[in-house]
Design a protein around this motif. Structure first.
Motif, PDB file in Angstrom:
ATOM      1  N   ASN A   1       0.880  -1.281   0.031  1.00 60.60           N
ATOM      2  CA  ASN A   1       0.093   0.132  -0.051  1.00 60.60           C
ATOM      3  C   ASN A   1       0.877   1.215  -0.115  1.00 60.60           C
ATOM      4  O   ASN A   1       0.436   2.285   0.415  1.00 60.60           O
ATOM      5  CB  ASN A   1      -0.961  -0.091   1.187  1.00 60.60           C
ATOM      6  N   ARG A   2       2.119   1.154  -0.440  1.00 68.72           N
ATOM      7  CA  ARG A   2       3.018   2.138  -0.551  1.00 68.72           C
ATOM      8  C   ARG A   2       2.443   3.510  -1.405  1.00 68.72           C
ATOM      9  O   ARG A   2       2.593   4.567  -1.048  1.00 68.72           O
ATOM     10  CB  ARG A   2       4.454   1.893  -0.882  1.00 68.72           C
ATOM     11  N   GLU A   3       1.503   3.138  -2.378  1.00 66.78           N
ATOM     12  CA  GLU A   3       0.868   4.185  -3.071  1.00 66.78           C
ATOM     13  C   GLU A   3      -0.003   5.195  -2.214  1.00 66.78           C
ATOM     14  O   GLU A   3      -0.489   6.097  -2.918  1.00 66.78           O
ATOM     15  CB  GLU A   3       0.305   3.305  -4.459  1.00 66.78           C
ATOM     16  N   LEU A   4      -0.381   4.657  -1.272  1.00 66.32           N
ATOM     17  CA  LEU A   4      -1.467   5.044  -0.663  1.00 66.32           C
ATOM     18  C   LEU A   4      -0.920   6.025   0.523  1.00 66.32           C
ATOM     19  O   LEU A   4      -1.619   6.909   1.063  1.00 66.32           O
ATOM     20  CB  LEU A   4      -2.485   4.261   0.119  1.00 66.32           C
ATOM     21  N   LEU A   5       0.424   6.197   0.545  1.00 63.21           N
ATOM     22  CA  LEU A   5       1.050   7.003   1.824  1.00 63.21           C
ATOM     23  C   LEU A   5       0.648   8.407   2.134  1.00 63.21           C
ATOM     24  O   LEU A   5       0.121   8.787   2.954  1.00 63.21           O
ATOM     25  CB  LEU A   5       2.545   6.919   1.749  1.00 63.21           C
ATOM     26  N   PHE A   6       0.733   9.223   0.877  1.00 62.09           N
ATOM     27  CA  PHE A   6       0.300  10.450   0.970  1.00 62.09           C
ATOM     28  C   PHE A   6      -1.308  10.605   1.275  1.00 62.09           C
ATOM     29  O   PHE A   6      -1.534  11.411   2.106  1.00 62.09           O
ATOM     30  CB  PHE A   6       0.504  11.374  -0.320  1.00 62.09           C
ATOM     31  N   SER A   7      -1.999   9.931   0.532  1.00 65.68           N
ATOM     32  CA  SER A   7      -3.655  10.100   0.856  1.00 65.68           C
ATOM     33  C   SER A   7      -3.769   9.742   2.078  1.00 65.68           C
ATOM     34  O   SER A   7      -4.731  10.186   2.903  1.00 65.68           O
ATOM     35  CB  SER A   7      -4.335   9.076  -0.161  1.00 65.68           C
ATOM     36  N   ARG A   8      -3.284   8.574   2.410  1.00 70.44           N
ATOM     37  CA  ARG A   8      -3.538   8.300   4.184  1.00 70.44           C
ATOM     38  C   ARG A   8      -3.257   9.310   5.219  1.00 70.44           C
ATOM     39  O   ARG A   8      -3.933   9.645   6.098  1.00 70.44           O
ATOM     40  CB  ARG A   8      -2.844   6.988   4.419  1.00 70.44           C
ATOM     41  N   TYR A   9      -1.769   9.872   5.132  1.00 70.75           N
ATOM     42  CA  TYR A   9      -1.476  10.857   6.194  1.00 70.75           C
ATOM     43  C   TYR A   9      -2.455  12.107   5.820  1.00 70.75           C
ATOM     44  O   TYR A   9      -2.633  12.957   6.753  1.00 70.75           O
ATOM     45  CB  TYR A   9      -0.018  11.345   5.495  1.00 70.75           C
ATOM     46  N   GLN A  10      -2.780  12.420   4.421  1.00 71.67           N
ATOM     47  CA  GLN A  10      -3.503  13.758   4.179  1.00 71.67           C
ATOM     48  C   GLN A  10      -5.124  13.546   4.748  1.00 71.67           C
ATOM     49  O   GLN A  10      -5.344  14.246   5.620  1.00 71.67           O
ATOM     50  CB  GLN A  10      -3.770  13.727   2.832  1.00 71.67           C
ATOM     51  N   VAL A  11      -5.515  12.485   4.611  1.00 73.46           N
ATOM     52  CA  VAL A  11      -6.959  12.256   5.083  1.00 73.46           C
ATOM     53  C   VAL A  11      -7.094  12.017   6.599  1.00 73.46           C
ATOM     54  O   VAL A  11      -7.959  12.866   7.115  1.00 73.46           O
ATOM     55  CB  VAL A  11      -7.437  10.970   4.436  1.00 73.46           C
TER      56      VAL A  11
END
Lengths: 89, 283
Positions: B164-174
């Motif tokens: 799930n590395r591709e979701l890192l930014f979205s996870r932190y942002q959300v």
């Protein structure tokens, strides 16, 4: 305003805990309910009441409502009847 | 609102809907959207309506994921579902540009039936959703976020990865915007249902950055999520000791078992006890 089917409406499945409901138009204002159920001996009246209540709420006339029940609870029967009726209008 | 696991259940499956109250998840998400074929959308919406009207539901929350704004089913879903009083609506494809219109549509139906406002969970699953979630967070009707990784990846034109590395930014942002406004924040589903160890690792990472819980697609995942996003016996014991010691102290900062205890640490201890109370873990 009464609701009268113009075509056949079918909803639900023949899977366990579900029922399949078929609504067909008739040539008069009658409302005929037919029930086939694995638990008809014990719950036939209750199933018929759930079907009738839903048909009344939807102001359905001129229809045959056939329910092939596979052990559905009241709320499933009501949902499938409402869906079949709306699909038949 | 405190949810460690929210389990998706297809809204048109009578057997699965019927068994949902006994499943080990804090919330059940009855689904009208992705799990339902186009030809069965009306059927699912009406089964959920009748289920919510009759099913006893006190031990857990029942949410409904409706179809998105702009679909043929959005208004019908609102008219069917809202009067049956779900605990929350999960709104797909939410972003800062459509949120006002979605809420206006919901409020129109709530006013028509004279309903108490339902809790709204924004399903953030697009690049625009991720980049505009501040607006969603600031809206007073918003009660939480759920990150949808699959649709987000499709919108970005990228492949999903095991880690799930591709979701890192979205996870932190959300999750950071959710925390900034004290909202519930649930993490994206983990789609490999046979890999419970991978699911557990994914939960542990998302819990470590602030997510409150996880969207689940299998009952076994919910059991794991309930443990990972919960508080352990050791954490509860530590929190109790810290709070007991705090009562004895007359200063703001003190040393306890070799560690500095100040206001942020005390607040974390209070949060731990609060969570333990909510989930019935205090003995």
């Amino acid at each position: 305003m009464m609701n009268r089917p113009t075509k056949t409406g079918i909803a639900g499945t023949l899977e366990s805990n579900d029922c399949q409901v078929t609504v067909e138009p008739t040539n008069d204002d009658s409302l005929v309910i037919q029930i086939e159920s694995v638990v008809k001996a014990r719950f036939g009246k209750q199933i018929e009441m759930a079907v009738m209540d839903t048909c009344k709420q939807l102001e359905l006339v001129g229809a045959t409502v056939f329910v092939d029940d596979k052990g559905a609870l009241d709320f499933t029967i009501k949902a499938r009847v409402e869906t079949a009726v709306k699909r038949s209008l | 609102m405190s949810i460690r696991s929210a389990l998706f259940v297809p809204g048109n499956s009578a057997a699965m809907v019927l068994s949902s109250p006994i499943l080990d998840a804090d919330a059940i998400i009855l689904d009208c959207e992705d799990a339902i074929a186009m030809a069965s959308k009306d059927s699912a919406s009406l089964l959920i309506k009748h289920t919510l009207m009759q099913l006893p539901r006190r031990q857990k929350e029942f949410w409904v994921r409706i179809n998105p704004l702009g679909s043929d089913f959005f208004v019908d879903d609102l008219n069917n579902i809202l009067p049956s009083l779900p605990d929350a609506l999960l709104i797909p494809k939410a972003d800062g540009d459509n949120w006002d219109e979605i809420i206006a549509s919901i409020e129109k139906v709530e006013n028509k039936f004279d309903l108490i406002p339902v809790d709204l969970i924004a399903l953030i699953e697009s690049a625009k959703g991720v980049m505009t979630c501040e607006k969603l967070a600031r809206h007073p009707r918003t009660k939480g976020f759920l990150l949808g990784g699959e649709d987000f990846a499709s919108d970005m034109g990228i492949a999903r990865r095991e880690d799930n590395r591709e979701l890192l930014f979205s996870r932190y942002q959300v999750v950071t915007w959710a925390k900034a406004f004290k909202l519930l924040c649930l993490d994206t589903p983990y789609t490999d249902i046979d890999n419970l160890e991978g699911f557990k690792l994914d939960c542990e990472f998302s819990a470590s950055i602030g997510f409150d819980g996880k969207a689940c697609i299998h009952p076994l995942q919910a059991e794991v999520a309930n443990v990972v996003y919960s508080v352990s016996d050791d954490q509860i014991r530590w929190a109790k000791e810290v709070l007991d010691e705090t009562k004895k102290q007359s200063v703001g900062v003190f040393s306890f078992k070799g560690k500095m205890i100040d206001r942020p640490v005390i607040m974390r201890a209070e949060q731990t006890i609060e969570k333990a109370k909510k989930w019935g873990l205090l003995r």
